[in-house]
Scaffold this active site. Structure first.
Site, mmCIF file in Angstrom:
data_model
loop_
_atom_site.group_PDB
_atom_site.id
_atom_site.type_symbol
_atom_site.label_atom_id
_atom_site.label_comp_id
_atom_site.label_asym_id
_atom_site.label_seq_id
_atom_site.Cartn_x
_atom_site.Cartn_y
_atom_site.Cartn_z
ATOM 1 N N ASP A 1 0.817 -1.214 0.000
ATOM 2 C CA ASP A 1 0.000 0.000 0.000
ATOM 3 C C ASP A 1 0.851 1.265 0.000
ATOM 4 O O ASP A 1 1.925 1.291 0.595
ATOM 5 C CB ASP A 1 -0.891 0.030 1.248
ATOM 6 C CG ASP A 1 -2.136 -0.825 1.068
ATOM 7 O OD1 ASP A 1 -2.131 -1.687 0.173
ATOM 8 O OD2 ASP A 1 -3.095 -0.618 1.829
ATOM 9 N N ASP A 2 0.293 2.295 -0.636
ATOM 10 C CA ASP A 2 0.852 3.654 -0.666
ATOM 11 C C ASP A 2 2.007 3.770 -1.679
ATOM 12 O O ASP A 2 2.472 2.792 -2.210
ATOM 13 C CB ASP A 2 1.325 4.124 0.718
ATOM 14 C CG ASP A 2 0.268 3.908 1.790
ATOM 15 O OD1 ASP A 2 -0.927 3.862 1.443
ATOM 16 O OD2 ASP A 2 0.646 3.775 2.956
ATOM 17 N N HIS B 1 -5.449 9.781 0.006
ATOM 18 C CA HIS B 1 -5.408 8.924 1.193
ATOM 19 C C HIS B 1 -6.211 9.463 2.377
ATOM 20 O O HIS B 1 -5.735 9.473 3.527
ATOM 21 C CB HIS B 1 -3.956 8.686 1.618
ATOM 22 C CG HIS B 1 -3.743 7.355 2.289
ATOM 23 N ND1 HIS B 1 -3.994 7.152 3.632
ATOM 24 C CD2 HIS B 1 -3.327 6.164 1.830
ATOM 25 C CE1 HIS B 1 -3.707 5.892 3.941
ATOM 26 N NE2 HIS B 1 -3.310 5.271 2.858
ATOM 27 N N HIS C 1 -5.776 3.284 -4.653
ATOM 28 C CA HIS C 1 -5.774 3.448 -3.188
ATOM 29 C C HIS C 1 -6.195 4.874 -2.832
ATOM 30 O O HIS C 1 -5.741 5.427 -1.835
ATOM 31 C CB HIS C 1 -4.370 3.123 -2.664
ATOM 32 C CG HIS C 1 -4.264 2.931 -1.182
ATOM 33 N ND1 HIS C 1 -5.183 2.230 -0.439
ATOM 34 C CD2 HIS C 1 -3.322 3.354 -0.282
ATOM 35 C CE1 HIS C 1 -4.807 2.231 0.835
ATOM 36 N NE2 HIS C 1 -3.683 2.908 0.957
ATOM 37 N N HIS D 1 3.476 -2.344 4.064
ATOM 38 C CA HIS D 1 3.789 -0.977 3.654
ATOM 39 C C HIS D 1 5.301 -0.898 3.491
ATOM 40 O O HIS D 1 6.012 -1.047 4.478
ATOM 41 C CB HIS D 1 3.308 0.019 4.707
ATOM 42 C CG HIS D 1 1.819 0.029 4.874
ATOM 43 N ND1 HIS D 1 1.146 -0.955 5.563
ATOM 44 C CD2 HIS D 1 0.877 0.887 4.421
ATOM 45 C CE1 HIS D 1 -0.153 -0.682 5.534
ATOM 46 N NE2 HIS D 1 -0.343 0.432 4.840
HETATM 47 ZN ZN ZN Z 1 -2.594 3.372 2.682
#
Ligand code: ZN
Length: 237
Positions: free
Chosen positions: A53-54, A108, A104, A200
């Site tokens: 993620d991210d 955020h 995503h 992450h």
């Molecule tokens: Zn995230």
């Protein structure tokens, strides 16, 4: 007077309880009010999906891609629209390496008390960013912070999207997250057929997660697991 006070306290208690219930519902890993949500896929095949993620970020995209390439693993990257626009070269490198890209959101946010227009804007701006880096594969959605309540699931459902959650989140426990060996051990010990692992790896603070990756890959392979992307996993249902 006393009766009013008691009634007020009871009302306050009920309100707090309701608020707590809403928060719990918004972060439920395997339930949402509308549309399809997948946290793991029931399958007989020993396959696991690694998801990140991210990002993308300038500092860590390259090293993570190198590591995945060295191990011959295809993963799924849930990127934010804003970071794709800030770091298009890194985003293109993920696409060029053959990984799957997921949406995503753009900035955020916690998408639980947002208007339908704001939800749509977050998702569509990110779709556009994903398209702009030349990615043409399937795009699934993962909510920031795993939060969703009413408007977001409704929008995802109406636009035919699947919400992708996870069943393995080693970073949730601080004592595990602080140690690369513990992260790897947790994932290797708890993975089952069709598991979706969330990690992450795009920020400085997640050094232990990056360090855990080789051991996770080797350990899961030793248990007989193959790695698939999220869209390769979904048809196994
Ligand atoms: Zn995230």
């Amino acid at each position: 007077m006393r009766r009013t006070l008691i009634l007020s306290l009871v009302a306050l208690g009920l309100l707090l309880l309701a608020a707590y219930g809403v928060l719990q519902l918004s972060s439920a890993r395997s339930f949402q009010l509308f549309g399809e949500l997948v946290a793991r896929v029931e399958t007989d095949r020993p396959v696991v999906a690694l998801t990140f993620d991210d990002g993308p970020t300038p500092d860590y995209t390259g090293p993570v891609l190198d590591l995945l390439a060295a191990h011959g693993v295809a993963a799924t990257f849930f990127l934010t629209g804003r970071e794709i626009e800030e770091n298009p070269e890194e985003a293109r490198a993920i696409v060029a390496a053959g990984h799957e890209i997921g949406n995503h959101s753009y900035s955020h946010p916690r998408m639980i008390f947002m208007s339908p227009d704001a939800v749509r804007a977050e998702i569509e701006a990110t779709d556009a960013a994903i398209k702009s880096i030349g990615y043409e594969g399937p795009v699934h959605f993962r909510p920031p912070f795993g939060r969703k309540l009413v408007v977001l699931p409704w929008h995802l459902w109406r636009t035919g999207r699947t919400t992708i959650m996870w069943d393995l989140e080693p970073e949730t426990w601080p004592e595990i997250a602080a140690d690369a060996g513990a992260i790897a051990e947790h994932v290797i010990a708890n993975a089952t057929n069709g598991s979706i692992v969330i990690l992450h790896v795009m920020y400085e603070s997640r050094q232990t997660s990056r360090e855990a990756l080789p051991a996770i890959i080797e350990g899961l392979r030793a248990r007989g697991f193959d790695f698939v992307t999220v869209s390769e996993l979904l048809p196994e249902r």
